[in-house]
Design a protein around this motif. Structure first.
Motif, PDB file in Angstrom:
ATOM      1  N   LEU A 118       3.147  45.284 -29.604  1.00  0.00           N
ATOM      2  CA  LEU A 118       2.703  45.906 -30.079  1.00  0.00           C
ATOM      3  C   LEU A 118       1.296  45.740 -31.004  1.00  0.00           C
ATOM      4  O   LEU A 118       0.611  45.593 -31.712  1.00  0.00           O
ATOM      5  CB  LEU A 118       2.772  45.326 -31.977  1.00  0.00           C
ATOM      6  N   LEU A 155       4.057  49.851 -36.438  1.00  0.00           N
ATOM      7  CA  LEU A 155       5.754  50.375 -36.481  1.00  0.00           C
ATOM      8  C   LEU A 155       6.124  50.837 -35.992  1.00  0.00           C
ATOM      9  O   LEU A 155       7.507  51.637 -36.070  1.00  0.00           O
ATOM     10  CB  LEU A 155       6.658  49.096 -37.823  1.00  0.00           C
ATOM     11  N   ILE A 201       6.792  53.231 -31.222  1.00  0.00           N
ATOM     12  CA  ILE A 201       7.174  51.762 -31.155  1.00  0.00           C
ATOM     13  C   ILE A 201       7.784  52.287 -29.374  1.00  0.00           C
ATOM     14  O   ILE A 201       8.265  53.468 -29.224  1.00  0.00           O
ATOM     15  CB  ILE A 201       8.181  51.972 -31.428  1.00  0.00           C
ATOM     16  N   ARG A 212       9.952  42.760 -32.021  1.00  0.00           N
ATOM     17  CA  ARG A 212       9.816  41.999 -32.636  1.00  0.00           C
ATOM     18  C   ARG A 212       9.007  40.343 -32.470  1.00  0.00           C
ATOM     19  O   ARG A 212       9.080  39.538 -33.291  1.00  0.00           O
ATOM     20  CB  ARG A 212      11.259  42.358 -33.720  1.00  0.00           C
ATOM     21  N   ASP A 261      13.395  55.396 -37.141  1.00  0.00           N
ATOM     22  CA  ASP A 261      12.631  54.524 -37.322  1.00  0.00           C
ATOM     23  C   ASP A 261      14.450  53.382 -36.065  1.00  0.00           C
ATOM     24  O   ASP A 261      15.143  53.893 -37.105  1.00  0.00           O
ATOM     25  CB  ASP A 261      13.285  53.896 -38.761  1.00  0.00           C
ATOM     26  N   ASN A 277      12.989  50.072 -35.766  1.00  0.00           N
ATOM     27  CA  ASN A 277      12.931  48.999 -37.043  1.00  0.00           C
ATOM     28  C   ASN A 277      14.058  48.804 -38.116  1.00  0.00           C
ATOM     29  O   ASN A 277      14.107  48.477 -39.063  1.00  0.00           O
ATOM     30  CB  ASN A 277      11.902  48.511 -36.882  1.00  0.00           C
TER      31      ASN A 277
END
Ligand code: ADP
Ligand code: MG
Length: 624
Positions: free
Chosen positions: A81, A86, A89, A95, A309, A311
């Motif tokens: 990252l 975020l 990606i 993570r 998303d 995440n």
């Protein structure tokens, strides 16, 4: 008052491990994703006891230098990252949790050499205790070994399944990752044998399969993972909707399986949980399959990364779409369109199965034509048989007409013109129709047609049923169904619940052209009928509908109910097995099938036709 304290890092990591690494397959997934993120071209996985005692992942990626190695096992340490973003990606990981989590619950050893370094380093973490860095020699790339997973968390250890079950889960994880990365070679060994071996697909090599699907790299890998049968019996899916793109292969409805295991969805290259996919697939294949069977497919959805998303969960197998409705309609419409374009295609496995049956029979009962085993013949009278062999095809009616009125085009026609000349090969070299030229009818049930390179057997009832059904659907969607009133209303005697069921669905029925009303507790009166069905036994149809309505679950959507009704009507409106057809009628049916969506299977997912290639026929006679 209870004292608040910060949890020690090892405990934090063990808690995280509970979410990230729920079983050996999850550890394999994290490690292989790391290898993919590191640009590996070859990834070798070894497991012992389904990964419970050992998981080893060896890659030829860009590796880690000394410092990276030390950092890699720290919680929330990641190289992925760079901009703290975020939203953008592009890697599997981000993570920085997997390695420290695994290290907290197992004996983890990492050996790595970065491409720039002359030699490598190794590092161990055992139950969260980080050891010291040691020099090690190896090629560029990384070797990760995980021993005794969950030895440090006995509670979790207890929940692991049998070696066989855990192995299956590892196979599944690897297959999915392999599907999304055709240019990377993957292998899996367990203590007894090699379980998977996927060579890197060759983008230059476009192999032509039997069904003449040109397999690009993606197709080659899908064929390797899901089987050649799947590749040969599927259609390519391409669809685009604003920022969303859909690619993949969708199995023909005639190739179905008992479970949804063979349905996989990738979002931006990431295999994800399929709940959304299952719903879309059910909708797209709704009237093509028996309800308890499932098609095979692999779909790849891509979109700009800010529209999804990833995440959502530590295991990263779930995603959240900004616009779920858009994805759903992309998938449903993409599938429907691909399947509709497949038109008359049916699974080639039918032909292969036919061939097998014929060969088996010809081996065991020499010189006996063994149609009786493996086939389910309908009994035909000797007159029918005679007619079957006498009937043949006159000149081809090349205009592929729409069947105006089911039934009327196939009106009984006792007089079948026969001239021997028409049967000679000169009487018509088969023009290039996909379903060939009808050459005869067998048992007043099957149409036999000649194609450029083989022969086709069509189940006339199943095929026509589909044509009528598709036409009904079209009409239903566009102008509603044409109806006509009966001069003498007909009364049908039924049971009380049947009457109730019918009357409660009166509106749906009138949309389909059938107007009924209650006559007594135990009878209904038919006032208007679909014009399409003027020649049919309407009381029998009403009886069938009543019985079907009684079985329907109340939760079924209106559309599904209408389609069910349409299917019943189609069945009644279709030429029966046992009905003699003349050449014109047969050819018209074939031409119609070629231009009708989904005509390769009947409403119950059975093929409407099977094909034998000339080469197959030659095999039967030992000519090749
Ligand atoms: P994440 O993948 O989320 O970054 P991990 O704990 O899985 O977190 O890995 C931590 C870091 O270790 C990665 O960001 C990467 O830099 C490095 N790493 C892990 N596995 C490999 C590998 N096979 N090859 C090269 N680097 C790796
Ligand atoms: Mg990772």
């Amino acid at each position: 008052m209870a004292t608040i304290r910060l949890l020690p890092p090892t405990l934090v990591n063990r808690i995280a491990a509970g979410e990230v690494i729920e079983r050996p397959a999850a550890a394999v997934k994290e490690l292989v994703e790391n290898s993919l993120d590191a640009g590996a071209k070859r990834i070798e996985v070894t497991i012992v006891e389904g990964g419970k005692s050992l998981i080893r992942v060896n890659d030829d990626g860009w590796g880690m230098d000394r410092n990276s190695l030390l950092l890699a096992v720290e919680r929330h340490a990641t190289s992925k990252l760079p901009d703290d973003d975020l939203i953008e990606i592009h890697s599997f990981g981000f993570r920085g949790e997997a390695l420290p989590s695994i290290g907290a619950v197992a004996r983890l050893s990492l050996t790595s050499r970065s491409r720039e370094d002359p030699s490598g380093w190794s590092l161990e973490i055992i139950g969260g205790e980080v050891g010291t860095l040691k020099p090690a020699s190896r090629n560029a790339g990384t070797l990760v070994e995980v021993r005794d997973l969950f030895f440090a968390t006995p509670a979790r250890l207890k929940f692991l399944k049998s070696t066989r079950t855990e192995t299956e889960a590892v196979v599944d994880v690897l297959e999915r990752l392999a599907m999304a990365h055709p240019l990377v070679a993957f292998s899996l060994h367990d203590e007894s044998r090699q379980r998977l071996n996927f060579a890197a697909a060759n983008p230059e090599l476009a192999t032509e399969s039997e069904a003449t699907i040109i397999l690009n790299a993606q197709g080659q890998r899908l064929a390797a993972v899901m089987g050649g049968d799947f590749a040969a019996n599927s259609v390519a899916v391409h669809a685009q909707r604003s920022f969303y793109r859909l690619e993949g292969l969708a199995g023909l409805p005639t190739l179905h399986r008992a479970t949804q295991l063979h349905q996989v969805l990738f979002v931006n290259g990431r295999p994800v949980k399929e709940r959304l996919l299952y719903g879309c697939v059910r909708a797209a294949y709704a009237d093509l399959l028996p309800s308890n069977r499932h098609p095979m497919l692999a779909l790849f959805v891509t979109m700009p990364s800010d529209l999804v998303d990833v995440n959502v969960h530590p295991a990263k197998t779930e995603v959240r779409f900004q616009d779920t409705a858009a994805i759903r309609s992309l998938i449903i419409n993409g599938l429907r369109q691909a399947l509709a374009e497949a038109g008359h295609l049916a699974s080639t496995t039918g032909g292969a199965a036919t061939l097998e049956v014929l060969q088996r029979n010809s081996q065991s009962t020499h010189r006996t034509i063994g149609f009786s085993r493996g086939w389910s013949p309908r009994t035909a009278s000797s007159t029918e048989l005679r007619q079957a062999f006498l009937s043949q095809s006159p000149a081809v009616d090349s205009a592929s007409r729409v069947i105006e009125t089911p039934g009327s085009d196939f009106a009984p026609n006792g007089a079948i013109p026969v001239t021997l000349g028409d049967l000679s090969p000169g009487g018509g070299a088969a023009p290039d129709y996909p379903l060939g030229v009808a050459r005869g009818q067998l048992h007043a049930t099957y149409i036999v047609s000649e194609t450029k390179d083989g022969l086709i057997i069509v189940d006339q009832h199943a095929a026509h049923e589909r044509l009528v059904y598709e036409k009904l659907k079209l009409v239903m969607d566009h102008d509603g169904i044409d109806r006509q009133s009966l001069l003498l209303p007909e009364i049908v005697e039924l049971t009380e619940p049947e009457v109730e069921a019918l009357i409660s669905r009166r509106d749906e029925l009138s949309q389909l052209g059938l107007v009924i009303s209650q006559f007594s507790d135990k009878s209904v009166v038919i006032r208007e009928i679909p014009s399409l069905l003027q020649r049919f036994d309407i009381p029998a149809l009403v009886q069938d509908l009543a019985e079907e309505f009684l079985e329907f679950e109340s939760s079924q959507s209106l559309r599904e109910k209408l389609l069910e009704v349409a299917a019943t009507i189609a069945c009644h409106g279709s030429i029966r097995a046992g009905k003699t057809l003349n050449g014109d009628e047969m050819n018209r049916l074939l031409r119609e099938m070629e231009v009708t969506p989904h005509s390769g299977q009947c409403n119950h997912g059975r093929p409407t036709w099977v094909e034998l290639k000339l080469s197959d026929v030659e095999k039967l006679f030992g000519r090749t």
